[in-house]
Design a protein around this motif. Sequence first.
Motif, PDB file in Angstrom:
ATOM      1  N   MET A  46       0.829  -1.212   0.000  1.00  0.00           N
ATOM      2  CA  MET A  46       0.000   0.000   0.000  1.00  0.00           C
ATOM      3  C   MET A  46       0.865   1.264   0.000  1.00  0.00           C
ATOM      4  O   MET A  46       0.582   2.231  -0.705  1.00  0.00           O
ATOM      5  CB  MET A  46      -0.920  -0.023   1.225  1.00  0.00           C
ATOM      6  CG  MET A  46      -2.057   0.952   1.146  1.00  0.00           C
ATOM      7  SD  MET A  46      -3.255   0.668   2.462  1.00  0.00           S
ATOM      8  CE  MET A  46      -4.707   1.427   1.754  1.00  0.00           C
ATOM      9  N   GLU A  47       1.933   1.240   0.798  1.00  0.00           N
ATOM     10  CA  GLU A  47       2.822   2.408   0.866  1.00  0.00           C
ATOM     11  C   GLU A  47       3.571   2.574  -0.468  1.00  0.00           C
ATOM     12  O   GLU A  47       3.764   3.692  -0.943  1.00  0.00           O
ATOM     13  CB  GLU A  47       3.830   2.254   2.017  1.00  0.00           C
ATOM     14  CG  GLU A  47       3.222   2.034   3.385  1.00  0.00           C
ATOM     15  CD  GLU A  47       2.585   3.259   4.019  1.00  0.00           C
ATOM     16  OE1 GLU A  47       2.793   4.375   3.525  1.00  0.00           O
ATOM     17  OE2 GLU A  47       1.852   3.079   5.010  1.00  0.00           O
ATOM     18  N   GLY A  48       3.986   1.455  -1.056  1.00  0.00           N
ATOM     19  CA  GLY A  48       4.677   1.512  -2.350  1.00  0.00           C
ATOM     20  C   GLY A  48       3.769   2.087  -3.430  1.00  0.00           C
ATOM     21  O   GLY A  48       4.188   2.916  -4.240  1.00  0.00           O
ATOM     22  N   LYS A  99       7.963  15.267  -3.010  1.00  0.00           N
ATOM     23  CA  LYS A  99       8.443  15.039  -1.639  1.00  0.00           C
ATOM     24  C   LYS A  99       7.586  13.977  -0.951  1.00  0.00           C
ATOM     25  O   LYS A  99       8.093  13.086  -0.268  1.00  0.00           O
ATOM     26  CB  LYS A  99       8.412  16.363  -0.864  1.00  0.00           C
ATOM     27  CG  LYS A  99       8.900  16.254   0.563  1.00  0.00           C
ATOM     28  CD  LYS A  99       9.068  17.650   1.164  1.00  0.00           C
ATOM     29  CE  LYS A  99       9.244  17.602   2.670  1.00  0.00           C
ATOM     30  NZ  LYS A  99       8.047  17.195   3.394  1.00  0.00           N
ATOM     31  N   HIS A 100       6.275  14.087  -1.178  1.00  0.00           N
ATOM     32  CA  HIS A 100       5.380  13.116  -0.538  1.00  0.00           C
ATOM     33  C   HIS A 100       5.622  11.698  -1.086  1.00  0.00           C
ATOM     34  O   HIS A 100       5.544  10.711  -0.356  1.00  0.00           O
ATOM     35  CB  HIS A 100       3.918  13.531  -0.716  1.00  0.00           C
ATOM     36  CG  HIS A 100       3.022  12.909   0.290  1.00  0.00           C
ATOM     37  ND1 HIS A 100       1.766  13.351   0.577  1.00  0.00           N
ATOM     38  CD2 HIS A 100       3.202  11.846   1.112  1.00  0.00           C
ATOM     39  CE1 HIS A 100       1.226  12.604   1.506  1.00  0.00           C
ATOM     40  NE2 HIS A 100       2.072  11.673   1.838  1.00  0.00           N
ATOM     41  N   ALA A 101       5.926  11.610  -2.373  1.00  0.00           N
ATOM     42  CA  ALA A 101       6.234  10.300  -2.970  1.00  0.00           C
ATOM     43  C   ALA A 101       7.462   9.688  -2.288  1.00  0.00           C
ATOM     44  O   ALA A 101       7.503   8.490  -1.985  1.00  0.00           O
ATOM     45  CB  ALA A 101       6.476  10.451  -4.472  1.00  0.00           C
ATOM     46  N   HIS A 138      -7.013   8.844  -0.453  1.00  0.00           N
ATOM     47  CA  HIS A 138      -6.093   7.703  -0.325  1.00  0.00           C
ATOM     48  C   HIS A 138      -5.491   7.660   1.083  1.00  0.00           C
ATOM     49  O   HIS A 138      -5.353   6.580   1.677  1.00  0.00           O
ATOM     50  CB  HIS A 138      -4.989   7.759  -1.381  1.00  0.00           C
ATOM     51  CG  HIS A 138      -4.142   6.530  -1.374  1.00  0.00           C
ATOM     52  ND1 HIS A 138      -4.618   5.302  -1.791  1.00  0.00           N
ATOM     53  CD2 HIS A 138      -2.883   6.312  -0.949  1.00  0.00           C
ATOM     54  CE1 HIS A 138      -3.680   4.396  -1.617  1.00  0.00           C
ATOM     55  NE2 HIS A 138      -2.618   4.976  -1.111  1.00  0.00           N
ATOM     56  N   GLU A 139      -5.150   8.816   1.612  1.00  0.00           N
ATOM     57  CA  GLU A 139      -4.586   8.847   2.974  1.00  0.00           C
ATOM     58  C   GLU A 139      -5.586   8.308   3.994  1.00  0.00           C
ATOM     59  O   GLU A 139      -5.190   7.647   4.972  1.00  0.00           O
ATOM     60  CB  GLU A 139      -4.168  10.275   3.340  1.00  0.00           C
ATOM     61  CG  GLU A 139      -2.899  10.737   2.661  1.00  0.00           C
ATOM     62  CD  GLU A 139      -1.706   9.830   2.934  1.00  0.00           C
ATOM     63  OE1 GLU A 139      -1.570   9.297   4.034  1.00  0.00           O
ATOM     64  OE2 GLU A 139      -0.903   9.638   2.003  1.00  0.00           O
ATOM     65  N   GLN A 140      -6.860   8.589   3.782  1.00  0.00           N
ATOM     66  CA  GLN A 140      -7.884   8.062   4.701  1.00  0.00           C
ATOM     67  C   GLN A 140      -7.914   6.529   4.648  1.00  0.00           C
ATOM     68  O   GLN A 140      -8.072   5.869   5.673  1.00  0.00           O
ATOM     69  CB  GLN A 140      -9.251   8.641   4.350  1.00  0.00           C
ATOM     70  CG  GLN A 140      -9.374  10.111   4.715  1.00  0.00           C
ATOM     71  CD  GLN A 140     -10.698  10.709   4.291  1.00  0.00           C
ATOM     72  OE1 GLN A 140     -11.073  10.634   3.121  1.00  0.00           O
ATOM     73  NE2 GLN A 140     -11.402  11.296   5.227  1.00  0.00           N
ATOM     74  N   LYS A 141      -7.728   5.983   3.434  1.00  0.00           N
ATOM     75  CA  LYS A 141      -7.684   4.514   3.295  1.00  0.00           C
ATOM     76  C   LYS A 141      -6.454   3.954   4.007  1.00  0.00           C
ATOM     77  O   LYS A 141      -6.522   2.895   4.646  1.00  0.00           O
ATOM     78  CB  LYS A 141      -7.646   4.114   1.812  1.00  0.00           C
ATOM     79  CG  LYS A 141      -8.970   4.272   1.122  1.00  0.00           C
ATOM     80  CD  LYS A 141      -8.893   3.773  -0.318  1.00  0.00           C
ATOM     81  CE  LYS A 141     -10.119   4.247  -1.096  1.00  0.00           C
ATOM     82  NZ  LYS A 141      -9.844   4.717  -2.429  1.00  0.00           N
ATOM     83  N   VAL A 142      -5.329   4.643   3.868  1.00  0.00           N
ATOM     84  CA  VAL A 142      -4.099   4.193   4.536  1.00  0.00           C
ATOM     85  C   VAL A 142      -4.298   4.211   6.054  1.00  0.00           C
ATOM     86  O   VAL A 142      -3.925   3.261   6.751  1.00  0.00           O
ATOM     87  CB  VAL A 142      -2.889   5.076   4.142  1.00  0.00           C
ATOM     88  CG1 VAL A 142      -1.653   4.708   4.958  1.00  0.00           C
ATOM     89  CG2 VAL A 142      -2.574   4.935   2.660  1.00  0.00           C
ATOM     90  N   SER A 143      -4.914   5.276   6.553  1.00  0.00           N
ATOM     91  CA  SER A 143      -5.156   5.376   8.005  1.00  0.00           C
ATOM     92  C   SER A 143      -6.007   4.207   8.485  1.00  0.00           C
ATOM     93  O   SER A 143      -5.736   3.615   9.536  1.00  0.00           O
ATOM     94  CB  SER A 143      -5.882   6.682   8.337  1.00  0.00           C
ATOM     95  OG  SER A 143      -5.089   7.772   7.992  1.00  0.00           O
ATOM     96  N   GLU A 171       1.768   9.609  12.185  1.00  0.00           N
ATOM     97  CA  GLU A 171       2.082  10.145  10.853  1.00  0.00           C
ATOM     98  C   GLU A 171       0.794  10.357  10.042  1.00  0.00           C
ATOM     99  O   GLU A 171       0.618  11.388   9.384  1.00  0.00           O
ATOM    100  CB  GLU A 171       3.027   9.167  10.129  1.00  0.00           C
ATOM    101  CG  GLU A 171       3.464   9.573   8.743  1.00  0.00           C
ATOM    102  CD  GLU A 171       4.477  10.715   8.739  1.00  0.00           C
ATOM    103  OE1 GLU A 171       4.969  11.096   9.815  1.00  0.00           O
ATOM    104  OE2 GLU A 171       4.732  11.244   7.644  1.00  0.00           O
ATOM    105  N   GLN A 172      -0.099   9.382  10.095  1.00  0.00           N
ATOM    106  CA  GLN A 172      -1.354   9.509   9.340  1.00  0.00           C
ATOM    107  C   GLN A 172      -2.197  10.662   9.861  1.00  0.00           C
ATOM    108  O   GLN A 172      -2.830  11.375   9.081  1.00  0.00           O
ATOM    109  CB  GLN A 172      -2.157   8.194   9.407  1.00  0.00           C
ATOM    110  CG  GLN A 172      -1.607   7.098   8.529  1.00  0.00           C
ATOM    111  CD  GLN A 172      -1.384   7.553   7.098  1.00  0.00           C
ATOM    112  OE1 GLN A 172      -0.268   7.509   6.594  1.00  0.00           O
ATOM    113  NE2 GLN A 172      -2.421   8.018   6.413  1.00  0.00           N
ATOM    114  N   HIS A 173      -2.193  10.833  11.166  1.00  0.00           N
ATOM    115  CA  HIS A 173      -2.954  11.931  11.772  1.00  0.00           C
ATOM    116  C   HIS A 173      -2.447  13.262  11.204  1.00  0.00           C
ATOM    117  O   HIS A 173      -3.236  14.122  10.804  1.00  0.00           O
ATOM    118  CB  HIS A 173      -2.775  11.880  13.299  1.00  0.00           C
ATOM    119  CG  HIS A 173      -3.438  12.999  14.013  1.00  0.00           C
ATOM    120  ND1 HIS A 173      -4.812  13.074  14.190  1.00  0.00           N
ATOM    121  CD2 HIS A 173      -2.933  14.127  14.572  1.00  0.00           C
ATOM    122  CE1 HIS A 173      -5.102  14.191  14.827  1.00  0.00           C
ATOM    123  NE2 HIS A 173      -3.996  14.847  15.071  1.00  0.00           N
TER     124      HIS A 173
HETATM  125 FE1  FEO Z   1       2.390   6.282   4.379  1.00  0.00          FE
HETATM  126 FE2  FEO Z   1       0.623   8.523   4.079  1.00  0.00          FE
HETATM  127  O1  FEO Z   1       0.725   6.743   3.916  1.00  0.00           O
END
Ligand code: FEO
Length: 172
Positions: free
Chosen positions: A16-18, A45-47, A93-98, A126-128
Amino acid sequence: MLSQKVEDALNQQIAMEGNASQKYLAMANWCDTKALSGCAQFFYKHAEEERMHMLKLLHYVNDAGGNAIIPAVDQPSANFDDVQVVFETAYSHEQKVSQSIDDLVELSETEKDKQTANFLQWYVDEQHEEEALYRTLIDRIKLIGLQGRGLYFIDNEVATISAANAAAEAVK
Ligand code: FEO
């Protein structure tokens, strides 16, 4: 020692992170082609950060006696209607990662794996922060608007917020 369930779930998180890294790279690329250099820098930078998140998990799995799996990467979306859609897509997408991180924490607790639950706390924090940052950016984009010189001001605003965020991270 990782249970098989926890190891599998950590490997899914690695994937998921990749994939997040690739998605943000595609967003950076799109912004670059629209002369939105501030937004492009933000997503480049975020990538990189997402790749770091992936590597941190990979090392953890191997150090804990498991086998990290290098994921295949999905082809990310390359076209977006406008810059607001780009940021909203990233936020979604960040919400899904969280949610995925929260599920992982829950699984580690069910499996009585305190070490993994403890390790994952960094990702929870980090997600927060990432979700809060995206909400700020989207609110600012809506406030400025996409009309007229809006894009120019949005791009400057993203660069300013991104730089302030990087400076705050550096002193942690
Ligand atoms: Fe590492 Fe922002 O998901």
